[in-house]
Design a protein around this motif. Sequence first.
Motif, short mmCIF file in Angstrom:
data_model
loop_
_atom_site.label_atom_id
_atom_site.label_comp_id
_atom_site.label_asym_id
_atom_site.label_seq_id
_atom_site.Cartn_x
_atom_site.Cartn_y
_atom_site.Cartn_z
N LEU A 69 0.83 -1.20 0.00
CA LEU A 69 0.00 0.00 0.00
C LEU A 69 0.87 1.25 0.00
O LEU A 69 0.60 2.21 -0.72
CB LEU A 69 -0.88 0.01 1.25
CG LEU A 69 -2.30 -0.50 1.13
CD1 LEU A 69 -3.01 -0.30 2.43
CD2 LEU A 69 -3.03 0.24 0.03
N MET A 73 0.72 4.04 -2.83
CA MET A 73 0.36 5.41 -2.50
C MET A 73 1.48 6.39 -2.82
O MET A 73 1.25 7.49 -3.30
CB MET A 73 -0.02 5.52 -1.02
CG MET A 73 -1.39 4.96 -0.72
SD MET A 73 -1.65 4.62 1.01
CE MET A 73 -1.45 6.24 1.70
N ASP B 72 -12.76 8.37 -2.36
CA ASP B 72 -13.15 7.01 -2.68
C ASP B 72 -14.18 6.59 -1.63
O ASP B 72 -13.83 6.24 -0.51
CB ASP B 72 -11.89 6.12 -2.61
CG ASP B 72 -12.16 4.73 -3.12
OD1 ASP B 72 -13.20 4.16 -2.75
OD2 ASP B 72 -11.33 4.22 -3.88
N VAL B 75 -14.04 3.18 0.61
CA VAL B 75 -12.88 3.11 1.49
C VAL B 75 -12.94 4.21 2.54
O VAL B 75 -12.60 4.01 3.71
CB VAL B 75 -11.57 3.21 0.66
CG1 VAL B 75 -10.37 3.15 1.56
CG2 VAL B 75 -11.52 2.10 -0.37
N VAL B 143 -2.85 -0.50 11.28
CA VAL B 143 -2.40 0.63 10.49
C VAL B 143 -3.32 0.95 9.32
O VAL B 143 -3.38 2.07 8.85
CB VAL B 143 -0.97 0.37 9.96
CG1 VAL B 143 -0.95 -0.83 9.07
CG2 VAL B 143 -0.44 1.56 9.22
N TYR B 144 -4.10 -0.04 8.87
CA TYR B 144 -4.91 0.17 7.67
C TYR B 144 -5.88 1.32 7.81
O TYR B 144 -6.08 2.08 6.86
CB TYR B 144 -5.66 -1.11 7.30
CG TYR B 144 -4.77 -2.13 6.67
CD1 TYR B 144 -4.21 -1.88 5.42
CD2 TYR B 144 -4.46 -3.31 7.31
CE1 TYR B 144 -3.37 -2.79 4.84
CE2 TYR B 144 -3.61 -4.23 6.74
CZ TYR B 144 -3.07 -3.97 5.50
OH TYR B 144 -2.23 -4.86 4.94
N THR B 147 -3.95 4.62 7.30
CA THR B 147 -3.41 4.73 5.95
C THR B 147 -4.53 4.95 4.93
O THR B 147 -4.44 5.85 4.07
CB THR B 147 -2.66 3.44 5.59
OG1 THR B 147 -1.74 3.16 6.63
CG2 THR B 147 -1.91 3.59 4.30
N LEU B 148 -5.58 4.15 5.02
CA LEU B 148 -6.65 4.24 4.04
C LEU B 148 -7.46 5.51 4.24
O LEU B 148 -7.91 6.11 3.26
CB LEU B 148 -7.56 3.01 4.14
CG LEU B 148 -6.88 1.74 3.69
CD1 LEU B 148 -7.76 0.55 3.98
CD2 LEU B 148 -6.55 1.80 2.21
N TRP B 151 -5.52 8.05 2.46
CA TRP B 151 -5.52 7.89 1.00
C TRP B 151 -6.87 8.25 0.39
O TRP B 151 -6.93 8.95 -0.61
CB TRP B 151 -5.14 6.46 0.64
CG TRP B 151 -5.31 6.18 -0.81
CD1 TRP B 151 -4.46 6.55 -1.81
CD2 TRP B 151 -6.40 5.50 -1.44
NE1 TRP B 151 -4.96 6.15 -3.02
CE2 TRP B 151 -6.15 5.51 -2.82
CE3 TRP B 151 -7.56 4.91 -0.96
CZ2 TRP B 151 -7.02 4.92 -3.73
CZ3 TRP B 151 -8.43 4.32 -1.87
CH2 TRP B 151 -8.16 4.34 -3.24
N MET B 159 -3.14 12.46 2.64
CA MET B 159 -2.33 11.44 1.98
C MET B 159 -0.95 11.36 2.61
O MET B 159 -0.45 10.27 2.91
CB MET B 159 -2.23 11.82 0.51
CG MET B 159 -1.34 10.94 -0.27
SD MET B 159 -2.28 9.56 -0.88
CE MET B 159 -1.15 9.03 -2.15
N GLY B 162 -1.20 9.66 5.82
CA GLY B 162 -1.37 8.21 5.64
C GLY B 162 -0.06 7.52 5.29
O GLY B 162 0.27 6.47 5.83
#
Lengths: 174, 374
Positions: A69, A73, B72, B75, B143-144, B147-148, B151, B159, B162
Amino acid sequence: MELVVFLITALVSVACAIAMILSKNAVHSALFLVLNFSAVAILYLLLHAPFLAMIQITVYAGAIMVLFLFVIMLLGAEQGEGNDPIRWQQPVAIVLGLLLLAEGGLVFFRSGNIIPTPGNGTAFPTDPGATGGIAELLFTKYLLPFEMTSILLLVALLGAVVLTIKSREKEGAS
Amino acid sequence: MLRVLILLVQSLAVFLIATTGFAYLTLFERRLLARLQHRIGPNRAGPGGAFQPLADAVKLFFKEDITPTEADKVVYTIAPALAMIPAILLFAVIPVGGPFRLLGQGTPQTIGPGLQAAGTPLQLAPGISVGVLFLLAVTSIGVYGITLGGWSSANKYSMLGGIRSSAQLISYELALGLSVMVPVMLASSLNLEKIVENQGPLWNVLKPVGFIAFGVFWLASSAEVVRAPFDLVEAEQELVGGYNTEYSSMKFALFFMAEYIKLIAVSAIGVTLFFGGWHGPGVERLYAAAIQQNSGLLFNLAALASLGYFLIKLIIFLAFSVLVRATIPRMKYDQLMDLGWKRLLPISLATVAVTAIGAVLIGPSVPFLSRLFS
């Protein structure tokens, strides 16, 4: 009960694998892959291998996919490039994938019950959570493959370092 | 069926306790920070500001929930949940107290290694043979969400937040995992209850290797939960708000909650792995007396005392964390990477090596040192 859990998990993992290939957005693909890895971890749990399941989540779903990821990114490569630069790999991949599937099916139908049950198999630690049994097998029966894997990883690590040194020299020269 | 029902009730209880704990941790932090900065802090809502968290929750509920047009959508919506779920999951395996006895449960028989068997454990998922690995796995998934969230917001600052979070978590996960291995090796078990029981005579933090491992664990876990001084992910001065810039209303609240619940969780893990968990002066003796006199009441009193010890240790941990936030400025990005890769990782590797040598060679042969390596 176990069958129901297995069916749901199997369905999720297969669906995620397909969705991963089909989705246009690279981040979505990565997320489907994470889900697939987690489903596989649950399958490991069903096979009485909690250690493997936890490592699967930590290493694959946690570390490696976070790195994926991160790269996606950082490069802003969510949409991917329009056309594939290596065109010939698609048919080859399909053929090889089918071959692997056929081989797996053959092994599965030839050898009846391939799932070991805890306790009676020789290559299977009696307490699935005890890392002692796993370590003993790794350092006695499977010592050679284990050490070879570690050397392979070390070489890969060194290779990565060497590659960055070369590119750095070029930058200095130009 | 009954077991499922009991599990559901227990899960709900853990969830409610965690969220209430979060609410009052924010108040505790704001009041303590204010004290440290010669302010008074929020003290108007209720006696001593006791209803402040409630007021904050109401405020957040009634804010407009905004989704950026370029975001998005899917997400963006699931990211807060992805942050929150691992944070709560961590509590499932932490033994917050000694075993207690339900009505009608058989007489407690043994003490010591079999203490867990003498009663019902004060824990949601007891007896998980790979408890420590479960904690590591869930932390690595955590962490997702950040991060997401960064993003999917389609905002450059989010961003950057993230990206920073994923880089930071990868860097500190290794040191965290290795430092956690030291208590595992000392107890020679991955089971958290066994690790706690192993610390009955001497807490891990009082053993030399355990002390160093605790130092590494504390720094690495602070970085894992992006707590100050490692909060580059939401550096206001550089990134507006960081990964959660675009979030508002309950989605923002979920991120906020996840962060604090994770802080409580890693503090609880620190207490469990290094500070003897629910052990404290007198608890063992109470349990022993309860078993000797075959008294259920005394047994439950001991369990209550152990829970009290655990909570006191946890609060001290959290207070220390607030103190650090008030005194130490945020690190620069290169300092963060240097600390993770060049300092903590080699230190934790060396500690693991010394622990292994100590447990196998020094411990058995030098009697007076054996307590420090087991």
